[in-house]
Design an enzyme around this catalytic site. Structure first.
Site: not given
Ligand code: PGA
Length: 280
Positions: A11, A13, A102, A104, A174, A180, A220
């Site tokens: 992903n 983003k 997601h 976010e 998640e 993150g 992460s």
């Molecule tokens: P990350 O993001 O691997 O940077 O923690 C995962 C995600 O938000 O899908």
């Protein structure tokens, strides 16, 4: 025993560039060509949607077996909605899958379970696989609400959804606090929560469907923790943000998942994590 295989989704983003597409495809091409890709392994990248068509072309040109997906769609199908993308357009562009809900999107763009429900339905109708993202916050985890939150998110987003022959759905667990943060959850926690999610899915959609739905872990994931996470029997895949932006790291993770291929379809012997949900 299951036939779900393993799946990795990158992903990107709001990151990436033409250069990154080239770099990742070069690395993945090498990873995929150096050894036979297992039949039940799928690899996908969700770049910003402006790059989708080019990425599909580049992958086809280089002979890389890569699915390309989008990160979001509109709840609308057409009309005066400046800046939006419909499920039909995503399908027409050649996407195999699309993220939905997601965290976010939920926190920064006020998406709720109701809009997730609409998006899941629109995507399934188009034959694009929704990757429904769910997860609890740290506060919810510490208040013992993990099960309650996941149950609500699944129930509301999947209400009225049926998976007829050939239609698919993926779930991405998640935990919001892991995304993150640099700290993925322990494999024991991922396994416990994933098996609980499968039970919740069985209640909602029946045991047969629940056993076929791939459940990915995200938050992460790095080349240092990917193997232990993906080795869990109910962790069918990984949704990877930051580490998918580093071509070499992403390739290493893919290679690690390939290394498990001979055991994809066999149940792993793992200690029981049944108590995790109650303790969370
Ligand atoms: P990350 O993001 O691997 O940077 O923690 C995962 C995600 O938000 O899908």
């Amino acid at each position: 025993m299951n036939n779900r295989g393993k799946l990795i989704i990158g992903n990107w983003k709001l990151n990436g560039s033409k250069q990154l597409m080239q770099d990742v495809l070069t690395e993945l091409g090498q990873a995929l060509n150096n050894q036979k890709t297992p039949d039940n392994f799928k690899l996908a990248i969700c770049p910003p949607s402006i790059y989708v068509s080019e990425m599909i072309q580049l992958a086809q040109h280089s002979g890389t077996h890569l699915w390309v997906g989008c990160q979001n769609i509109s709840i609308h199908t057409q009309g005066s909605y400046t800046g939006e993308l419909s499920a039909t357009m995503v399908k027409e562009a050649g996407c195999e899958l699309c993220l939905v809900g997601h965290s976010e999107r939920r926190t920064l763009f006020n998406e709720d379970d109701q809009s997730c429900q609409t998006k899941v339905r629109l995507l399934i109708a188009e034959g694009v696989i929704p990757v429904l993202c769910i997860g609890e916050t740290l506060q919810e985890k510490f208040s013992g609400k993990t099960r309650e939150v996941l149950s609500r998110q699944l129930q509301q987003a999947l209400e009225g959804t049926t998976l007829t022959e050939g239609k698919q759905l993926y779930i991405a667990y998640e935990p919001v606090y892991a995304i993150g943060s640099g700290h993925a959850v322990m494999p024991e926690q991922a396994q416990a929560v994933h098996s609980e999610i499968r039970l919740l899915l069985a209640e909602l959609m029946g045991a047969d469907i629940a056993s076929q739905v791939s459940i990915l872990y995200g938050g992460s994931v790095t080349r240092d923790n990917a193997l232990n996470l993906i080795a869990c029997p109910d962790v069918d895949g990984l949704l990877i943000g930051g580490a998918s932006l580093n071509a070499q790291h992403f390739r290493t993770i893919c290679n690690q998942v390939f290394s498990l291929a001979p055991v994809f379809n066999y149940p792993h012997k793992m200690k029981s994590y049944e108590n995790y949900m109650d303790a969370s």
